[in-house]
Scaffold this active site. Structure first.
Site, PDB file in Angstrom:
ATOM      1  CB  ILE A 188      18.396  27.659  -8.162  1.00  0.00           C
ATOM      2  CG1 ILE A 188      17.642  26.490  -8.673  1.00  0.00           C
ATOM      3  CG2 ILE A 188      18.301  27.881  -6.848  1.00  0.00           C
ATOM      4  CD1 ILE A 188      17.705  25.047  -7.993  1.00  0.00           C
TER       5      ILE A 188
ATOM      6  CG  ASP B 235      28.556  30.131 -12.034  1.00  0.00           C
ATOM      7  OD1 ASP B 235      29.191  29.298 -12.928  1.00  0.00           O
ATOM      8  OD2 ASP B 235      27.406  30.047 -11.979  1.00  0.00           O
TER       9      ASP B 235
ATOM     10  CB  CYS C  93      27.927  25.919  -7.554  1.00  0.00           C
ATOM     11  SG  CYS C  93      28.834  25.605  -6.009  1.00  0.00           S
TER      12      CYS C  93
ATOM     13  CB  SER D 208      23.651  23.716  -3.496  1.00  0.00           C
ATOM     14  OG  SER D 208      23.859  23.425  -4.765  1.00  0.00           O
ATOM     15  NE  ARG D 209      22.418  17.185  -4.800  1.00  0.00           N
ATOM     16  CZ  ARG D 209      21.174  17.495  -5.273  1.00  0.00           C
ATOM     17  NH1 ARG D 209      20.757  18.681  -4.193  1.00  0.00           N
ATOM     18  NH2 ARG D 209      20.396  17.070  -6.062  1.00  0.00           N
TER      19      ARG D 209
ATOM     20  CG  ASP E  53      16.335  22.004   1.916  1.00  0.00           C
ATOM     21  OD1 ASP E  53      15.489  21.860   2.498  1.00  0.00           O
ATOM     22  OD2 ASP E  53      16.287  21.829   0.838  1.00  0.00           O
TER      23      ASP E  53
ATOM     24  CD  GLU F  10      20.341  15.396   1.626  1.00  0.00           C
ATOM     25  OE1 GLU F  10      20.577  16.572   2.181  1.00  0.00           O
ATOM     26  OE2 GLU F  10      19.565  15.307   0.843  1.00  0.00           O
TER      27      GLU F  10
ATOM     28  CG  HIS G 206      17.128  17.367  -0.370  1.00  0.00           C
ATOM     29  ND1 HIS G 206      18.320  16.731  -0.491  1.00  0.00           N
ATOM     30  CD2 HIS G 206      16.620  18.203  -1.294  1.00  0.00           C
ATOM     31  CE1 HIS G 206      18.717  17.100  -1.607  1.00  0.00           C
ATOM     32  NE2 HIS G 206      17.845  18.001  -2.232  1.00  0.00           N
TER      33      HIS G 206
HETATM   34  P1  NAI Z   1      22.241  24.883 -12.984  1.00  0.00           P
HETATM   35  O1  NAI Z   1      23.128  23.787 -13.483  1.00  0.00           O
HETATM   36  O2  NAI Z   1      21.388  25.871 -13.484  1.00  0.00           O
HETATM   37  O3  NAI Z   1      23.400  25.883 -12.061  1.00  0.00           O
HETATM   38  C1  NAI Z   1      24.529  25.616 -11.259  1.00  0.00           C
HETATM   39  C2  NAI Z   1      25.444  26.882 -11.618  1.00  0.00           C
HETATM   40  O4  NAI Z   1      26.759  26.330 -10.711  1.00  0.00           O
HETATM   41  C3  NAI Z   1      25.981  26.847 -12.848  1.00  0.00           C
HETATM   42  O5  NAI Z   1      25.999  28.341 -13.309  1.00  0.00           O
HETATM   43  C4  NAI Z   1      27.424  26.402 -12.862  1.00  0.00           C
HETATM   44  O6  NAI Z   1      28.340  27.185 -13.786  1.00  0.00           O
HETATM   45  C5  NAI Z   1      27.793  26.758 -11.361  1.00  0.00           C
HETATM   46  N1  NAI Z   1      29.180  26.211 -10.982  1.00  0.00           N
HETATM   47  C6  NAI Z   1      29.594  24.942 -11.365  1.00  0.00           C
HETATM   48  N2  NAI Z   1      30.818  24.965 -10.788  1.00  0.00           N
HETATM   49  C7  NAI Z   1      31.039  26.181  -9.997  1.00  0.00           C
HETATM   50  C8  NAI Z   1      32.063  26.276  -9.113  1.00  0.00           C
HETATM   51  N3  NAI Z   1      33.120  25.525  -8.906  1.00  0.00           N
HETATM   52  N4  NAI Z   1      31.849  27.397  -8.513  1.00  0.00           N
HETATM   53  C9  NAI Z   1      30.836  28.262  -8.809  1.00  0.00           C
HETATM   54  N5  NAI Z   1      29.818  27.986  -9.601  1.00  0.00           N
HETATM   55  C10 NAI Z   1      29.717  26.798 -10.074  1.00  0.00           C
HETATM   56  O7  NAI Z   1      21.581  24.109 -11.776  1.00  0.00           O
HETATM   57  P2  NAI Z   1      20.561  24.690 -10.781  1.00  0.00           P
HETATM   58  O8  NAI Z   1      19.298  24.256 -11.303  1.00  0.00           O
HETATM   59  O9  NAI Z   1      20.551  26.188 -10.366  1.00  0.00           O
HETATM   60  O10 NAI Z   1      20.679  24.094  -9.223  1.00  0.00           O
HETATM   61  C11 NAI Z   1      21.723  24.307  -8.285  1.00  0.00           C
HETATM   62  C12 NAI Z   1      21.830  23.242  -7.421  1.00  0.00           C
HETATM   63  O11 NAI Z   1      20.599  23.339  -6.572  1.00  0.00           O
HETATM   64  C13 NAI Z   1      21.753  21.715  -8.086  1.00  0.00           C
HETATM   65  O12 NAI Z   1      23.034  21.441  -8.411  1.00  0.00           O
HETATM   66  C14 NAI Z   1      21.435  21.061  -6.822  1.00  0.00           C
HETATM   67  O13 NAI Z   1      22.489  20.358  -6.124  1.00  0.00           O
HETATM   68  C15 NAI Z   1      20.729  21.915  -6.073  1.00  0.00           C
HETATM   69  N6  NAI Z   1      19.408  21.753  -5.840  1.00  0.00           N
HETATM   70  C16 NAI Z   1      18.576  21.617  -4.744  1.00  0.00           C
HETATM   71  C17 NAI Z   1      17.242  21.205  -4.516  1.00  0.00           C
HETATM   72  C18 NAI Z   1      16.743  21.177  -3.169  1.00  0.00           C
HETATM   73  O14 NAI Z   1      15.316  20.856  -3.085  1.00  0.00           O
HETATM   74  N7  NAI Z   1      17.418  21.565  -2.194  1.00  0.00           N
HETATM   75  C19 NAI Z   1      16.362  21.110  -5.919  1.00  0.00           C
HETATM   76  C20 NAI Z   1      17.159  21.447  -6.949  1.00  0.00           C
HETATM   77  C21 NAI Z   1      18.366  21.553  -7.240  1.00  0.00           C
END
Ligand code: NAI
Length: 332
Positions: free
Chosen positions: A157, A176, A207, A235-236, A260, A265, A297
């Site tokens: 993302i 990252d 993240c 993200s969270r 979001d 939440e 969300h």
């Molecule tokens: P992903 O796993 O592809 O990417 C997460 C990235 O965060 C990775 O590159 C990882 O190395 C990095 N990371 C881990 N620890 C870190 C740190 N301490 N500092 C900086 N970067 C760090 O995950 P994706 O698919 O990109 O999703 C990201 C987040 O988006 C998910 O964890 C989830 O919480 C959130 N999300 C939210 C949604 C929504 O509807 N609001 C829907 C889907 C995901």
């Protein structure tokens, strides 16, 4: 097999049933609108699989209860797995599978939409013009072109969000723990976390929530940021210390915020609370700021994402049926 879906809304039920029909799947689905909690876990009695979403609770007590009533696997209809106690799941032999990616575009595009809305105040203009108030006072934005956008977390993302921001002519910097070749190919430049805080006009969080990232946006981080910074979190919620955020907004250090996701939440989002008094004072306080925009969300919520979630969930159900391979397994 008998499968219990928690936090199941009409759109989830429709997408799952439609796919099951298309693929001729004859498992017995039980849909519950309730969230999974210790109190609702017994609804899964006799089910082999429990399917949950972001605001369900799968802590130690809930997992023990599910195990006791015969559940063998927990399937997540999402990517994030911070709501599952993986140690306990492993101890009990419960298999945990997730949907690692369903539409990174959906979330990256929503984050971009929030950035545009906060900047150009579409949400305020919409309300105003409906009352035939066409004054521009309070709607002043800035050119995104030439601004510095800081992306924290450049996975699927974050990398796409950086690409979109680059399309607006922004300079995109990122932090990252690993560099992503895709992000580099979009011209995103990796810097330290402090440099993100110090140089960014806009910061977007992508993240995961881990103990190490909990409250990464706290008083000290906000102190390092530029005055007037825009903060976006799709993200969270736990990534941000809400009290520090409110102090940052009050002091004008933070120029605008789009959320979001929110730390508290669970039990609020995905439900209609209009007509109730909200107990979470930090949450309600956020709505007193004209420069805060909250969505519930919904970043994931596109047709494509729902259909991909249903498809991967069905693949995961099949993997449980055939006892492997578990390609989407989440392990400690
Ligand atoms: P992903 O796993 O592809 O990417 C997460 C990235 O965060 C990775 O590159 C990882 O190395 C990095 N990371 C881990 N620890 C870190 C740190 N301490 N500092 C900086 N970067 C760090 O995950 P994706 O698919 O990109 O999703 C990201 C987040 O988006 C998910 O964890 C989830 O919480 C959130 N999300 C939210 C949604 C929504 O509807 N609001 C829907 C889907 C995901």
């Amino acid at each position: 097999m008998k499968i219990a879906f928690f936090s199941a809304h009409n759109y989830d039920i429709e997408s799952m049933n439609e796919l099951a029909k298309q693929e001729g799947i004859e498992h017995e689905f039980e849909f519950f609108e309730h969230r999974l909690t210790y109190g609702t876990a017994p609804l899964a009695t006799g089910c082999d699989i429990v399917v949950i979403f972001v605001n369900d609770t799968a802590n130690a007590a809930v997992l023990h209860k599910l195990h006791e009533v015969g559940v063998r696997a927990i399937l997540l209809r999402c990517a994030g797995f911070d709501m599952v106690n993986l140690d306990v799941a492993q101890e009990l032999g419960l298999i945990v599978l997730r949907v690692p990616a369903y539409s990174p575009y959906a979330v990256a595009e929503h984050a971009a939409g929030l950035m545009m809305s906060l900047n150009r105040k579409y949400h305020r203009a919409y309300n105003r013009t409906r009352e035939f108030n066409f004054k521009l006072q309070g709607l002043l934005g800035f050119d995104l072109h030439g601004k510095t956008v800081g992306v924290i977390g450049t996975g699927k993302i974050g990398a796409l969000f950086g690409k979109i921001a680059g399309g607006f002519g922004c300079k995109v910097i990122a932090y990252d723990v690993y560099e992503n070749a895709e992000a580099l190919s979009y011209g995103i430049q990796y810097v330290s976390l402090d440099e993100i805080f110090e140089q960014s006009d806009i910061i977007s969080l992508h993240c995961p929530l881990f103990p190490s990232t909990h409250h990464m946006i706290n008083e000290a981080a906000i102190e390092k940021m530029k005055k007037g910074v825009m903060l976006i979190n799709t993200s969270r919620g736990g990534l941000i210390d809400t009290k520090a955020l409110i102090r940052g907004l009050k002091s004008d250090k933070i120029g605008s915020v789009a959320l979001d996701v929110f730390e508290g939440e669970n039990g609020i989002f995905y439900e209609d609370h209009s007509g109730e008094i909200m107990a979470d004072e930090n949450f309600t306080k956020l709505f007193t700021f004209h420069n805060v925009l909250v969505t519930g969300h919904q970043a994931f919520f596109t047709k494509e994402a729902l259909s991909n979630i249903a498809k991967t969930t069905m693949d995961n159900i099949r993997a449980i049926e055939t006892e492997g391979p578990y390609i989407n397994q989440v392990k400690k």
